[in-house]
Design a protein around this motif. Structure first.
Motif, PDB file in Angstrom:
ATOM      1  N   PHE A 166      -1.471  11.413   9.040  1.00 58.22           N
ATOM      2  CA  PHE A 166      -0.353  10.222   8.485  1.00 58.22           C
ATOM      3  C   PHE A 166      -0.577   8.988   9.089  1.00 58.22           C
ATOM      4  O   PHE A 166      -0.242   9.045  10.393  1.00 58.22           O
ATOM      5  N   GLY A 167      -0.889   8.241   8.301  1.00 55.29           N
ATOM      6  CA  GLY A 167      -0.872   6.612   8.911  1.00 55.29           C
ATOM      7  C   GLY A 167       0.246   5.768   8.508  1.00 55.29           C
ATOM      8  O   GLY A 167       1.204   6.288   7.618  1.00 55.29           O
ATOM      9  N   PRO A 168       0.126   4.345   8.662  1.00 56.72           N
ATOM     10  CA  PRO A 168       1.269   3.519   8.273  1.00 56.72           C
ATOM     11  C   PRO A 168       1.192   3.314   6.568  1.00 56.72           C
ATOM     12  O   PRO A 168       2.450   2.935   6.291  1.00 56.72           O
ATOM     13  N   PHE A 169       0.131   3.708   6.166  1.00 59.09           N
ATOM     14  CA  PHE A 169       0.368   3.603   4.667  1.00 59.09           C
ATOM     15  C   PHE A 169       0.617   4.752   3.753  1.00 59.09           C
ATOM     16  O   PHE A 169       0.720   4.914   2.714  1.00 59.09           O
ATOM     17  N   GLY A 170       0.178   6.019   4.623  1.00 58.71           N
ATOM     18  CA  GLY A 170       0.367   7.509   3.830  1.00 58.71           C
ATOM     19  C   GLY A 170      -0.342   8.318   4.325  1.00 58.71           C
ATOM     20  O   GLY A 170      -1.143   8.201   5.355  1.00 58.71           O
ATOM     21  N   PRO A 171      -0.437   9.341   3.605  1.00 57.21           N
ATOM     22  CA  PRO A 171      -1.206  10.527   4.341  1.00 57.21           C
ATOM     23  C   PRO A 171      -2.724  10.385   4.018  1.00 57.21           C
ATOM     24  O   PRO A 171      -3.117   9.858   3.188  1.00 57.21           O
ATOM     25  N   GLU A 172      -3.441  11.131   4.797  1.00 61.94           N
ATOM     26  CA  GLU A 172      -5.012  11.418   4.619  1.00 61.94           C
ATOM     27  C   GLU A 172      -5.345  12.665   4.642  1.00 61.94           C
ATOM     28  O   GLU A 172      -5.097  13.459   5.643  1.00 61.94           O
ATOM     29  N   ILE A 173      -6.038  13.297   3.546  1.00 53.71           N
ATOM     30  CA  ILE A 173      -6.359  14.693   3.554  1.00 53.71           C
ATOM     31  C   ILE A 173      -7.844  14.850   3.529  1.00 53.71           C
ATOM     32  O   ILE A 173      -8.727  14.137   2.993  1.00 53.71           O
ATOM     33  N   TYR A 174      -8.141  15.642   4.714  1.00 52.81           N
ATOM     34  CA  TYR A 174      -9.713  15.919   4.957  1.00 52.81           C
ATOM     35  C   TYR A 174      -9.723  17.468   4.662  1.00 52.81           C
ATOM     36  O   TYR A 174      -9.080  18.276   5.135  1.00 52.81           O
ATOM     37  N   LYS A 175     -10.897  17.665   3.965  1.00 51.82           N
ATOM     38  CA  LYS A 175     -11.619  18.899   3.651  1.00 51.82           C
ATOM     39  C   LYS A 175     -12.789  19.209   4.160  1.00 51.82           C
ATOM     40  O   LYS A 175     -13.899  18.325   3.971  1.00 51.82           O
ATOM     41  N   PHE A 176     -13.274  20.061   5.075  1.00 47.38           N
ATOM     42  CA  PHE A 176     -14.415  20.073   5.831  1.00 47.38           C
ATOM     43  C   PHE A 176     -14.863  21.412   6.049  1.00 47.38           C
ATOM     44  O   PHE A 176     -14.097  22.431   6.098  1.00 47.38           O
ATOM     45  N   LYS A 197       0.711  -1.250  -0.015  1.00 43.68           N
ATOM     46  CA  LYS A 197      -0.066   0.143   0.084  1.00 43.68           C
ATOM     47  C   LYS A 197       0.983   1.220  -0.050  1.00 43.68           C
ATOM     48  O   LYS A 197       0.598   2.166  -0.743  1.00 43.68           O
ATOM     49  N   ARG A 198       1.980   1.173   0.745  1.00 38.43           N
ATOM     50  CA  ARG A 198       2.787   2.434   0.902  1.00 38.43           C
ATOM     51  C   ARG A 198       3.860   2.600  -0.142  1.00 38.43           C
ATOM     52  O   ARG A 198       3.913   3.643  -0.809  1.00 38.43           O
ATOM     53  N   GLU A 199       4.631   1.629  -0.461  1.00 40.27           N
ATOM     54  CA  GLU A 199       5.554   1.837  -1.620  1.00 40.27           C
ATOM     55  C   GLU A 199       5.011   1.445  -2.992  1.00 40.27           C
ATOM     56  O   GLU A 199       5.599   2.251  -4.035  1.00 40.27           O
ATOM     57  N   GLN A 200       4.086   0.508  -3.384  1.00 41.25           N
ATOM     58  CA  GLN A 200       3.712   0.350  -4.647  1.00 41.25           C
ATOM     59  C   GLN A 200       2.288   1.012  -5.302  1.00 41.25           C
ATOM     60  O   GLN A 200       2.295   1.679  -6.110  1.00 41.25           O
ATOM     61  N   LYS A 201       1.434   1.041  -4.141  1.00 44.84           N
ATOM     62  CA  LYS A 201       0.270   1.683  -4.395  1.00 44.84           C
ATOM     63  C   LYS A 201       0.176   3.441  -4.217  1.00 44.84           C
ATOM     64  O   LYS A 201      -0.476   4.162  -4.672  1.00 44.84           O
ATOM     65  N   LEU A 202       1.445   3.587  -3.381  1.00 45.63           N
ATOM     66  CA  LEU A 202       1.355   5.159  -3.029  1.00 45.63           C
ATOM     67  C   LEU A 202       0.032   5.616  -2.309  1.00 45.63           C
ATOM     68  O   LEU A 202      -0.515   6.707  -2.893  1.00 45.63           O
ATOM     69  N   GLU A 203      -0.541   4.679  -1.494  1.00 46.50           N
ATOM     70  CA  GLU A 203      -1.756   4.900  -1.188  1.00 46.50           C
ATOM     71  C   GLU A 203      -1.926   6.354  -0.408  1.00 46.50           C
ATOM     72  O   GLU A 203      -1.260   6.797   0.430  1.00 46.50           O
ATOM     73  N   LEU A 204      -3.372   7.006  -0.739  1.00 43.62           N
ATOM     74  CA  LEU A 204      -3.480   8.331  -0.478  1.00 43.62           C
ATOM     75  C   LEU A 204      -5.064   8.302  -0.298  1.00 43.62           C
ATOM     76  O   LEU A 204      -5.605   8.049  -0.905  1.00 43.62           O
ATOM     77  N   VAL A 205      -5.369   8.885   0.997  1.00 49.13           N
ATOM     78  CA  VAL A 205      -6.760   8.987   1.141  1.00 49.13           C
ATOM     79  C   VAL A 205      -7.042  10.349   1.132  1.00 49.13           C
ATOM     80  O   VAL A 205      -6.696  11.346   1.864  1.00 49.13           O
ATOM     81  N   GLU A 206      -8.167  10.683   0.322  1.00 46.37           N
ATOM     82  CA  GLU A 206      -8.850  12.056   0.359  1.00 46.37           C
ATOM     83  C   GLU A 206     -10.393  12.011   0.425  1.00 46.37           C
ATOM     84  O   GLU A 206     -11.272  11.441  -0.229  1.00 46.37           O
ATOM     85  N   LYS A 207     -10.899  12.775   1.422  1.00 45.14           N
ATOM     86  CA  LYS A 207     -12.225  12.807   1.729  1.00 45.14           C
ATOM     87  C   LYS A 207     -12.552  14.553   1.890  1.00 45.14           C
ATOM     88  O   LYS A 207     -12.038  15.127   2.634  1.00 45.14           O
TER      89      LYS A 207
END
Length: 329
Positions: free
Chosen positions: A319-329, A295-305
């Motif tokens: 920031f979690g173990p897989f990568g950053p999570e971005i939230y707009k609210f 998830k981190r190295e191959q998929k470059l996982e990024l959460v955007e909500k």
């Protein structure tokens, strides 16, 4: 809870209760109900124990650039942001929080007099708020030296034989005020809010581990506007299990609605939950390391909500173990 941003004044008319003259602080039941909804929307499971153990260190910033307020009014508004954040945390069951106010280096800034005047305005407001809400206020910093701006002290010395306002300002010692507030709130049994005033890592080093061992560990650092922690604002021996919560927006009260503040707290809790067990002595079980690598190295996982926002939306990144999570609210 109303979605609109509070329209509080930056002045203190006398003779009126704090809440009515400044802003509406929502009741505890209302806060807990809306917080539950916010947590559900971002996938956070919250319990009383987790809220009790959540220790936020809010690194305030952006007060001069986030609004059209000028000088001491901008800093006073920044203090109201902290007050509202503490009010929410207290209602939700948190037991401790840290707020940075000034470190020793701030006294060298050209606008330090504005910071100081804004801080003086907070005294009666926070004292009244703490009394009303059973909150204990503590102050961390080097109080062997004065907090007043040097030029105010110099003016006072020049006119030390007069009874002018300038002389009165010289006689006023902010350290005594902090001591009285600590004494006034010492028996309060609600949450404890620690304010870093005239703080530095050099002072912390002198105080040593024995002093800081009595203080709670930080597990969520909220950093406003900047993506780093200033060297003199690290809290000695309290960051071993911290997580970073980056808020793109400044800590200005008039820019944050009640619901947006609840999102900020909920995302701080999510940051803690995502990183639980990944500090210091992490052990990887089964295929866990392979999952993280994929998830981190191959998929470059990024959460955007994105959630429905008011007229001034906010952006928070955790920031979690897989990568950053971005939230707009």
């Amino acid at each position: 809870m109303k979605e609109q941003i509070s329209k509080q004044s930056v002045h203190l008319p006398s003779g009126m209760p704090f809440v009515s003259r400044m802003m509406r602080l929502p009741k505890g039941a209302e806060i807990r109900k809306d917080f539950s909804e916010v947590c559900g929307s971002i996938g956070v499971k919250v319990s009383r124990g987790e809220m009790k153990n959540l220790v936020i260190y809010d690194m305030t910033d952006g007060t001069r650039t986030s609004t059209g307020l000028k000088g001491e009014d901008a800093y006073f508004d920044g203090g109201l942001f902290c007050l509202r954040l503490i009010n929410f945390l207290n209602a939700l069951g948190a037991k401790n929080a840290y707020i940075n106010v000034i470190h020793e280096g701030h006294k060298k800034r050209a606008n330090y007099e504005d910071i100081y005047k804004g801080m003086k305005k907070h005294v009666s407001v926070f004292a009244e708020f703490a009394k009303k809400n059973n909150i204990r206020l503590k102050f961390l910093g080097d109080y062997t030296s004065r907090i007043e701006p040097l030029k105010l002290m110099l003016r006072g010395r020049i006119r030390k034989d007069s009874t002018s306002k300038m002389e009165a300002s010289y006689r006023f010692d902010f350290r005594n005020v902090l001591g009285r507030i600590e004494k006034l709130t010492a028996r309060n049994t609600g949450m404890t809010a620690y304010f870093l005033i005239n703080y530095s890592t050099k002072w912390a080093e002198k105080k040593g581990g024995k002093f800081f061992s009595k203080l709670p560990d930080v597990n969520a650092v909220i950093r406003h506007t900047k993506g780093y922690i200033n060297g003199d604002m690290w809290i000695f021996d309290k960051f071993d299990s911290h997580t970073m919560v980056y808020a793109q927006n400044g800590s200005s009260s008039i820019n944050w609605s009640d619901r947006q503040l609840l999102y900020l707290i909920a995302l701080s809790l999510r940051s803690v939950q995502l990183n639980e067990g990944f500090h210091l002595s992490k052990k990887y079980d089964g295929s866990e390391s392979e999952t993280i690598r994929r998830k981190r190295e191959q998929k470059l996982e990024l959460v955007e909500k994105e959630f429905s926002a008011g007229s001034l939306p906010k952006r928070v990144i955790i920031f979690g173990p897989f990568g950053p999570e971005i939230y707009k609210f």
